[in-house]
Design a protein around this motif. Structure first.
Motif, PDB file in Angstrom:
ATOM      1  N   UNK A  48     109.460 126.971  25.006  1.00  0.00           N
ATOM      2  CA  UNK A  48     108.973 126.824  23.650  1.00  0.00           C
ATOM      3  C   UNK A  48     109.982 127.069  22.544  1.00  0.00           C
ATOM      4  N   UNK A  49     111.273 127.033  22.871  1.00  0.00           N
ATOM      5  CA  UNK A  49     112.298 127.263  21.864  1.00  0.00           C
ATOM      6  C   UNK A  49     112.901 125.935  21.406  1.00  0.00           C
ATOM      7  N   UNK A  50     113.101 125.773  20.098  1.00  0.00           N
ATOM      8  CA  UNK A  50     113.750 124.547  19.619  1.00  0.00           C
ATOM      9  C   UNK A  50     115.216 124.540  20.034  1.00  0.00           C
ATOM     10  N   UNK A  51     115.747 123.367  20.300  1.00  0.00           N
ATOM     11  CA  UNK A  51     117.145 123.276  20.719  1.00  0.00           C
ATOM     12  C   UNK A  51     117.748 121.969  20.232  1.00  0.00           C
ATOM     13  N   UNK A  52     118.980 122.052  19.820  1.00  0.00           N
ATOM     14  CA  UNK A  52     119.753 120.874  19.427  1.00  0.00           C
ATOM     15  C   UNK A  52     120.974 120.759  20.324  1.00  0.00           C
ATOM     16  N   UNK A  53     121.395 119.541  20.600  1.00  0.00           N
ATOM     17  CA  UNK A  53     122.614 119.293  21.368  1.00  0.00           C
ATOM     18  C   UNK A  53     123.674 118.724  20.432  1.00  0.00           C
ATOM     19  N   UNK A  54     124.864 119.302  20.489  1.00  0.00           N
ATOM     20  CA  UNK A  54     125.969 118.874  19.640  1.00  0.00           C
ATOM     21  C   UNK A  54     127.196 118.582  20.497  1.00  0.00           C
ATOM     22  N   UNK A  55     127.990 117.614  20.063  1.00  0.00           N
ATOM     23  CA  UNK A  55     129.226 117.278  20.754  1.00  0.00           C
ATOM     24  C   UNK A  55     130.396 117.453  19.788  1.00  0.00           C
ATOM     25  N   UNK A  56     131.437 118.123  20.276  1.00  0.00           N
ATOM     26  CA  UNK A  56     132.595 118.457  19.463  1.00  0.00           C
ATOM     27  C   UNK A  56     133.850 117.970  20.172  1.00  0.00           C
ATOM     28  N   UNK A  57     134.750 117.337  19.452  1.00  0.00           N
ATOM     29  CA  UNK A  57     136.011 116.868  20.027  1.00  0.00           C
ATOM     30  C   UNK A  57     137.136 117.789  19.583  1.00  0.00           C
ATOM     31  N   UNK A  58     137.912 118.273  20.545  1.00  0.00           N
ATOM     32  CA  UNK A  58     139.015 119.187  20.243  1.00  0.00           C
ATOM     33  C   UNK A  58     140.235 118.422  19.747  1.00  0.00           C
ATOM     34  N   UNK A  59     141.220 119.161  19.255  1.00  0.00           N
ATOM     35  CA  UNK A  59     142.438 118.545  18.758  1.00  0.00           C
ATOM     36  C   UNK A  59     143.226 117.814  19.813  1.00  0.00           C
ATOM     37  N   UNK A  60     143.015 118.162  21.091  1.00  0.00           N
ATOM     38  CA  UNK A  60     143.715 117.460  22.167  1.00  0.00           C
ATOM     39  C   UNK A  60     142.774 116.554  22.964  1.00  0.00           C
ATOM     40  N   UNK A  61     141.621 116.205  22.390  1.00  0.00           N
ATOM     41  CA  UNK A  61     140.810 115.126  22.941  1.00  0.00           C
ATOM     42  C   UNK A  61     139.686 115.484  23.884  1.00  0.00           C
ATOM     43  N   UNK A  62     139.452 116.762  24.171  1.00  0.00           N
ATOM     44  CA  UNK A  62     138.344 117.142  25.052  1.00  0.00           C
ATOM     45  C   UNK A  62     137.031 117.119  24.267  1.00  0.00           C
ATOM     46  N   UNK A  63     135.998 116.619  24.899  1.00  0.00           N
ATOM     47  CA  UNK A  63     134.692 116.509  24.258  1.00  0.00           C
ATOM     48  C   UNK A  63     133.786 117.609  24.815  1.00  0.00           C
ATOM     49  N   UNK A  64     133.401 118.533  23.960  1.00  0.00           N
ATOM     50  CA  UNK A  64     132.640 119.717  24.372  1.00  0.00           C
ATOM     51  C   UNK A  64     131.186 119.570  23.951  1.00  0.00           C
ATOM     52  N   UNK A  65     130.316 120.067  24.792  1.00  0.00           N
ATOM     53  CA  UNK A  65     128.884 120.024  24.509  1.00  0.00           C
ATOM     54  C   UNK A  65     128.403 121.413  24.121  1.00  0.00           C
ATOM     55  N   UNK A  66     127.694 121.506  23.012  1.00  0.00           N
ATOM     56  CA  UNK A  66     127.154 122.769  22.541  1.00  0.00           C
ATOM     57  C   UNK A  66     125.639 122.666  22.425  1.00  0.00           C
ATOM     58  N   UNK A  67     124.983 123.813  22.541  1.00  0.00           N
ATOM     59  CA  UNK A  67     123.538 123.880  22.350  1.00  0.00           C
ATOM     60  C   UNK A  67     123.241 124.861  21.221  1.00  0.00           C
ATOM     61  N   UNK A  68     122.335 124.450  20.356  1.00  0.00           N
ATOM     62  CA  UNK A  68     121.957 125.296  19.227  1.00  0.00           C
ATOM     63  C   UNK A  68     120.484 125.677  19.331  1.00  0.00           C
ATOM     64  N   UNK A  69     120.208 126.961  19.166  1.00  0.00           N
ATOM     65  CA  UNK A  69     118.832 127.458  19.089  1.00  0.00           C
ATOM     66  C   UNK A  69     118.661 127.954  17.656  1.00  0.00           C
ATOM     67  N   UNK A  70     118.186 127.100  16.742  1.00  0.00           N
ATOM     68  CA  UNK A  70     118.178 127.448  15.324  1.00  0.00           C
ATOM     69  C   UNK A  70     117.134 128.476  14.924  1.00  0.00           C
ATOM     70  N   UNK A  71     116.117 128.656  15.768  1.00  0.00           N
ATOM     71  CA  UNK A  71     115.053 129.603  15.424  1.00  0.00           C
ATOM     72  C   UNK A  71     114.308 129.991  16.683  1.00  0.00           C
ATOM     73  N   UNK A  72     113.339 130.889  16.527  1.00  0.00           N
ATOM     74  CA  UNK A  72     112.543 131.351  17.660  1.00  0.00           C
ATOM     75  C   UNK A  72     111.072 131.415  17.271  1.00  0.00           C
ATOM     76  N   UNK A  73     110.186 131.021  18.175  1.00  0.00           N
ATOM     77  CA  UNK A  73     108.753 131.155  17.877  1.00  0.00           C
ATOM     78  C   UNK A  73     108.307 132.610  17.785  1.00  0.00           C
ATOM     79  N   UNK A  74     109.170 133.539  18.224  1.00  0.00           N
ATOM     80  CA  UNK A  74     108.824 134.960  18.216  1.00  0.00           C
ATOM     81  C   UNK A  74     109.473 135.725  17.065  1.00  0.00           C
ATOM     82  N   UNK A  75     110.351 135.064  16.323  1.00  0.00           N
ATOM     83  CA  UNK A  75     111.068 135.766  15.266  1.00  0.00           C
ATOM     84  C   UNK A  75     110.186 135.938  14.041  1.00  0.00           C
TER      85      UNK A  75
END
Length: 405
Positions: A48-75
């Motif tokens: 039940x937690x919201x989540x976003x997926x983000x992709x980031x490219x480094x200065x030397x070309x690697x593509x990294x995947x990040x996950x964001x939990x911007x809020x919580x149903x319990x907060x």
């Protein structure tokens, strides 16, 4: 991976496969095989937690995947201030959520009202892409934790700042997540101003007093391992696979007589602490971890243990002269780590010995404190999976964070 490995590599392969499967949860959390098949985002959504997926490219070309939990149903309230959380060697963002709501670090942070960003270093399950290199090629795997600190962390930090509109963030790292931070803060000191406080869980920089017998073996044979991995093209170390997951299902489940082997091999790396491990979760953990890493990451740690220095990768005398202009690789200048740092460590950590943490503390110019875990038997992997990790570590981190919001 191709070719045959030395006994030292084979030993560590077997040991780490079982070791990184060890998990802990508060009480008797039921084993749900569905969680073994879900990735980080799916696990968060399941509970039940919201989540976003983000992709980031480094200065030397690697593509990294990040996950964001911007809020919580319990907060109930909270600052919504961002924090980037980084995993250790052979791990991934899944390690911060797999133990479930109320227990895993990501949930604890989100429930406290923070904007949680989970990073994934190059080469792990979620970050196997590049703008030009094929992930199956040797070129893709020519990195250690030096490059993770120099390229990956700055790229992720800048992305979080751009997305949130903040000028700085909190940072929390475990093991290699601390090592790479010290690389970044010393090699790219402008990033110190982008960190409000760094929480160092089981900090690893100096490794002179490391007790882990398996990692001592790696250090003893590090030169041979480095040569062998280059010779036979052993670029990736211990990727996750269906085979490893099957081993976990068969050998580490509650009904298997071999379950104790999984637990005891874990203790050879991180320290002995059976009271903090719920073996019921072993198959689920083994489905997510190990998440893969480059062989150079392991070799670089072996060099640290052997040399007693916290320094850049050792390419041998000729390679060092060519790259660094010196026979030995340069040390990381910790006096440049001006960000506020909180060191969270334990007496029974066989990878981050108290003496090594003390040495690190003396060289950090802006350490806001050393926080020793009150349980004497708390070990290296307990910072992620211990039954009482929330009470012993996470609540302390959240309390400290509240002072700097």
């Amino acid at each position: 991976m191709t070719g045959a490995a030395s006994p030292a590599i084979l030993l560590l392969l077997v040991a780490t496969a079982a070791t990184t499967a060890a998990a802990a949860v508060r009480g008797a959390v039921p084993y749900d095989m569905e969680d073994a098949d879900l990735d980080t985002a799916q696990l968060l959504r399941k509970y039940g937690y919201p989540v976003e997926e983000h992709f980031v490219t480094t200065g030397d070309g690697y593509i990294l995947r990040m996950f964001r939990v911007p809020s919580s149903p319990k907060a109930s309230g909270g600052s919504g201030f961002p924090i980037l959380v980084m995993h250790g060697l052979l791990s991934s963002s899944a390690d911060w959520v797999v133990m479930g709501p109320g227990e895993a670090f990501a949930y604890v942070l989100a429930d406290a009202g923070y904007d949680v960003w989970l990073g994934n270093a190059r080469g792990n399950t979620y970050s196997r892409n590049h703008t030009s290199f094929d992930p199956n090629s040797s070129e893709f795997w020519q990195f250690s934790w030096h490059e993770i600190g120099y390229y990956d962390l700055p790229a992720m930090i800048d992305h979080v700042l751009a997305q949130t509109g903040q000028s700085d963030i909190f940072y929390a790292g475990h093991s290699q997540g601390t090592t790479s931070f010290y690389v970044m803060a010393s090699m790219r000191p402008e990033y110190n101003d982008k960190i409000r406080v760094m929480f160092s869980l089981a900090p690893v920089a100096y490794m002179n007093n490391l007790d882990s017998p398996l990692l001592q073996v790696v250090a003893q044979f590090v030169d041979q391992i480095s040569f062998l991995t280059q010779l036979i093209g052993l670029n990736e170390f211990l990727p996750n696979s269906e085979f490893i997951q099957m081993v976990g299902d068969i050998m580490c489940n509650d009904d298997a007589f071999t379950q104790d082997i999984c637990s005891n091999i874990m203790f050879l790396i991180g320290g002995y602490n059976p009271d903090e491990m719920n073996t019921t979760m072993l198959p689920v953990l083994l489905a997510h971890t190990p998440a893969g890493a480059s062989s150079k990451q392991l070799v670089h740690y072996g060099q640290e243990i052997k040399s007693g220095h916290f320094r850049q990768y050792d390419y041998g005398m000729m390679g060092n002269i060519q790259r660094y202009g010196s026979i030995a690789p340069p040390d990381y200048d910790l006096s440049k780590v001006t960000a506020k740092v909180a060191l969270h460590y334990s007496n029974n950590d066989w990878c981050a010995d108290v003496q090594d943490v003390d040495r690190l503390y003396k060289q950090l110019p802006n350490c806001i404190g050393r926080f020793l875990v009150t349980q004497d038997t708390f070990n290296h992997l307990d910072f992620m999976w211990a039954i009482h990790a929330r009470d012993l570590v996470y609540n302390k981190v959240v309390s400290l964070m509240s002072r700097y919001v």
